[in-house]
Every structure is written in structure tokens, then in C-alpha cells.
Design a protein around this motif. Sequence first.
Motif, PDB file in Angstrom:
ATOM      1  N   PRO A  68       8.483  -5.167   1.444  1.00 33.03           N
ATOM      2  CA  PRO A  68       7.990  -6.256   1.596  1.00 33.03           C
ATOM      3  C   PRO A  68       7.259  -6.424   2.670  1.00 33.03           C
ATOM      4  O   PRO A  68       6.736  -6.076   3.692  1.00 33.03           O
ATOM      5  CB  PRO A  68       9.350  -6.791   1.940  1.00 33.03           C
ATOM      6  N   PHE A  69       6.226  -7.814   2.363  1.00 36.71           N
ATOM      7  CA  PHE A  69       5.360  -8.150   3.554  1.00 36.71           C
ATOM      8  C   PHE A  69       6.004  -8.323   4.914  1.00 36.71           C
ATOM      9  O   PHE A  69       7.163  -8.551   5.257  1.00 36.71           O
ATOM     10  CB  PHE A  69       4.977  -9.344   2.692  1.00 36.71           C
ATOM     11  N   ASN A  70       4.638  -7.538   5.864  1.00 37.82           N
ATOM     12  CA  ASN A  70       5.187  -7.470   7.539  1.00 37.82           C
ATOM     13  C   ASN A  70       3.469  -8.468   8.147  1.00 37.82           C
ATOM     14  O   ASN A  70       3.104  -7.059   7.873  1.00 37.82           O
ATOM     15  CB  ASN A  70       5.442  -6.221   7.767  1.00 37.82           C
ATOM     16  N   GLU A  71       4.002  -9.368   8.641  1.00 40.66           N
ATOM     17  CA  GLU A  71       2.645  -9.668   9.279  1.00 40.66           C
ATOM     18  C   GLU A  71       2.265  -8.342  10.392  1.00 40.66           C
ATOM     19  O   GLU A  71       0.946  -8.992  11.090  1.00 40.66           O
ATOM     20  CB  GLU A  71       2.843 -11.411   9.810  1.00 40.66           C
ATOM     21  N   GLU A  72       3.061  -8.314  10.961  1.00 45.03           N
ATOM     22  CA  GLU A  72       2.527  -7.986  12.501  1.00 45.03           C
ATOM     23  C   GLU A  72       1.785  -6.068  11.951  1.00 45.03           C
ATOM     24  O   GLU A  72       1.035  -6.432  12.599  1.00 45.03           O
ATOM     25  CB  GLU A  72       3.905  -7.576  13.053  1.00 45.03           C
ATOM     26  N   PHE A 127       0.907   3.780   4.289  1.00 39.53           N
ATOM     27  CA  PHE A 127       0.318   2.632   4.014  1.00 39.53           C
ATOM     28  C   PHE A 127      -0.488   3.077   5.540  1.00 39.53           C
ATOM     29  O   PHE A 127      -1.973   2.662   5.693  1.00 39.53           O
ATOM     30  CB  PHE A 127       0.947   1.210   4.876  1.00 39.53           C
ATOM     31  N   ASP A 128      -0.190   2.791   7.194  1.00 42.37           N
ATOM     32  CA  ASP A 128      -0.998   2.982   7.881  1.00 42.37           C
ATOM     33  C   ASP A 128      -2.418   4.167   7.731  1.00 42.37           C
ATOM     34  O   ASP A 128      -3.751   3.865   8.167  1.00 42.37           O
ATOM     35  CB  ASP A 128      -0.538   3.144   9.110  1.00 42.37           C
ATOM     36  N   ALA A 129      -2.096   5.216   7.675  1.00 40.14           N
ATOM     37  CA  ALA A 129      -2.315   5.996   6.997  1.00 40.14           C
ATOM     38  C   ALA A 129      -4.235   6.170   5.928  1.00 40.14           C
ATOM     39  O   ALA A 129      -4.902   6.114   5.955  1.00 40.14           O
ATOM     40  CB  ALA A 129      -1.804   7.392   5.947  1.00 40.14           C
ATOM     41  N   PHE A 130      -3.592   5.395   4.168  1.00 36.38           N
ATOM     42  CA  PHE A 130      -4.348   4.613   4.229  1.00 36.38           C
ATOM     43  C   PHE A 130      -5.546   3.712   4.945  1.00 36.38           C
ATOM     44  O   PHE A 130      -6.376   4.555   3.974  1.00 36.38           O
ATOM     45  CB  PHE A 130      -3.546   3.959   2.538  1.00 36.38           C
ATOM     46  N   ILE A 131      -4.976   3.101   5.468  1.00 38.24           N
ATOM     47  CA  ILE A 131      -5.476   1.586   6.074  1.00 38.24           C
ATOM     48  C   ILE A 131      -6.745   2.838   7.059  1.00 38.24           C
ATOM     49  O   ILE A 131      -7.994   2.661   6.480  1.00 38.24           O
ATOM     50  CB  ILE A 131      -5.221   0.747   6.808  1.00 38.24           C
ATOM     51  N   HIS A 155      -4.355  -3.532  11.876  1.00 39.63           N
ATOM     52  CA  HIS A 155      -5.490  -3.486  11.283  1.00 39.63           C
ATOM     53  C   HIS A 155      -6.634  -4.505  10.443  1.00 39.63           C
ATOM     54  O   HIS A 155      -6.588  -5.474  10.752  1.00 39.63           O
ATOM     55  CB  HIS A 155      -5.329  -2.820   9.598  1.00 39.63           C
ATOM     56  N   SER A 156      -7.935  -3.757  10.666  1.00 38.55           N
ATOM     57  CA  SER A 156      -8.952  -4.926  10.417  1.00 38.55           C
ATOM     58  C   SER A 156      -9.566  -3.880   8.596  1.00 38.55           C
ATOM     59  O   SER A 156     -10.063  -2.795   9.010  1.00 38.55           O
ATOM     60  CB  SER A 156     -10.211  -4.812  10.583  1.00 38.55           C
ATOM     61  N   TYR A 157      -9.826  -4.847   7.502  1.00 40.56           N
ATOM     62  CA  TYR A 157     -10.286  -4.193   6.368  1.00 40.56           C
ATOM     63  C   TYR A 157     -11.181  -4.096   5.815  1.00 40.56           C
ATOM     64  O   TYR A 157     -11.366  -4.081   4.366  1.00 40.56           O
ATOM     65  CB  TYR A 157      -9.171  -5.075   5.578  1.00 40.56           C
ATOM     66  N   GLY A 158     -11.673  -5.056   5.732  1.00 44.51           N
ATOM     67  CA  GLY A 158     -13.732  -4.849   5.793  1.00 44.51           C
ATOM     68  C   GLY A 158     -13.511  -6.145   4.999  1.00 44.51           C
ATOM     69  O   GLY A 158     -12.949  -6.978   4.974  1.00 44.51           O
ATOM     70  N   GLU A 159     -14.602  -5.536   3.767  1.00 39.11           N
ATOM     71  CA  GLU A 159     -14.707  -6.936   2.783  1.00 39.11           C
ATOM     72  C   GLU A 159     -14.344  -6.532   1.208  1.00 39.11           C
ATOM     73  O   GLU A 159     -14.194  -7.677   0.837  1.00 39.11           O
ATOM     74  CB  GLU A 159     -15.982  -7.227   2.113  1.00 39.11           C
ATOM     75  N   ASN A 160     -13.215  -5.533   0.537  1.00 38.82           N
ATOM     76  CA  ASN A 160     -12.826  -5.367  -0.374  1.00 38.82           C
ATOM     77  C   ASN A 160     -11.691  -4.597  -0.359  1.00 38.82           C
ATOM     78  O   ASN A 160     -11.817  -3.451  -0.106  1.00 38.82           O
ATOM     79  CB  ASN A 160     -14.208  -4.143  -0.988  1.00 38.82           C
ATOM     80  N   PHE A 161     -10.646  -5.188  -0.631  1.00 35.32           N
ATOM     81  CA  PHE A 161      -9.623  -4.650  -0.786  1.00 35.32           C
ATOM     82  C   PHE A 161      -8.249  -5.626  -1.326  1.00 35.32           C
ATOM     83  O   PHE A 161      -8.460  -6.535  -1.380  1.00 35.32           O
ATOM     84  CB  PHE A 161      -8.857  -4.391   0.861  1.00 35.32           C
ATOM     85  N   ASP A 162      -7.369  -4.972  -2.129  1.00 32.83           N
ATOM     86  CA  ASP A 162      -6.278  -5.355  -2.379  1.00 32.83           C
ATOM     87  C   ASP A 162      -5.107  -5.022  -2.217  1.00 32.83           C
ATOM     88  O   ASP A 162      -5.054  -3.530  -2.712  1.00 32.83           O
ATOM     89  CB  ASP A 162      -6.982  -5.378  -4.271  1.00 32.83           C
ATOM     90  N   ILE A 163      -3.989  -5.440  -1.183  1.00 37.95           N
ATOM     91  CA  ILE A 163      -2.294  -4.852  -1.526  1.00 37.95           C
ATOM     92  C   ILE A 163      -1.660  -5.977  -1.716  1.00 37.95           C
ATOM     93  O   ILE A 163      -1.803  -7.310  -1.021  1.00 37.95           O
ATOM     94  CB  ILE A 163      -2.592  -4.921   0.945  1.00 37.95           C
ATOM     95  N   GLU A 164      -0.391  -5.033  -2.185  1.00 43.44           N
ATOM     96  CA  GLU A 164       0.398  -5.746  -3.200  1.00 43.44           C
ATOM     97  C   GLU A 164       2.198  -5.140  -2.457  1.00 43.44           C
ATOM     98  O   GLU A 164       1.502  -4.110  -2.078  1.00 43.44           O
ATOM     99  CB  GLU A 164       0.368  -6.236  -4.603  1.00 43.44           C
ATOM    100  N   PHE A 165       2.871  -6.207  -2.064  1.00 45.58           N
ATOM    101  CA  PHE A 165       4.118  -5.972  -1.399  1.00 45.58           C
ATOM    102  C   PHE A 165       4.776  -6.116  -2.345  1.00 45.58           C
ATOM    103  O   PHE A 165       5.017  -7.212  -3.511  1.00 45.58           O
ATOM    104  CB  PHE A 165       4.157  -6.711  -0.257  1.00 45.58           C
TER     105      PHE A 165
END
Length: 60
Positions: A33-37, A14-18, A42-52
Amino acid sequence: MNKKTLIADTHDIFDAFIVNGLHQNYSIYCQFPFNEELINQHSYGENFDIEFNDGYRHQQ
């Protein structure tokens, strides 16, 4: 955004993708599962879609 979805089966992948900016062109599905930490690292910019796998969706 491309119709293909990238699968992240670990936090490292996941880190590598971002870090490489792939989240700007592809949806990402995380096989954990979702992990808030993890999200707040990361900073994601304007256009992204990530599902857990627990149903949480982080998108803009």
C-alpha cells in the motif's frame, strides 16, 4: 515511457528503482500500500508513474 512495468514487491526494491532512475523510463507497480514517508524520501523529476496495490497513483 516504456510500455513495460517494473514490479516492486518490497520497499528496498522500490528504493533501488528510484535511485537508479528506472522510474523515468518505466512505470512502477508496488505490491504494497501507499506509504507517504516512502514517497517523500525521493525526488522524482518530471516524468514518472507509480501505482500502489491500494489504488493510489503517484504520477506526473
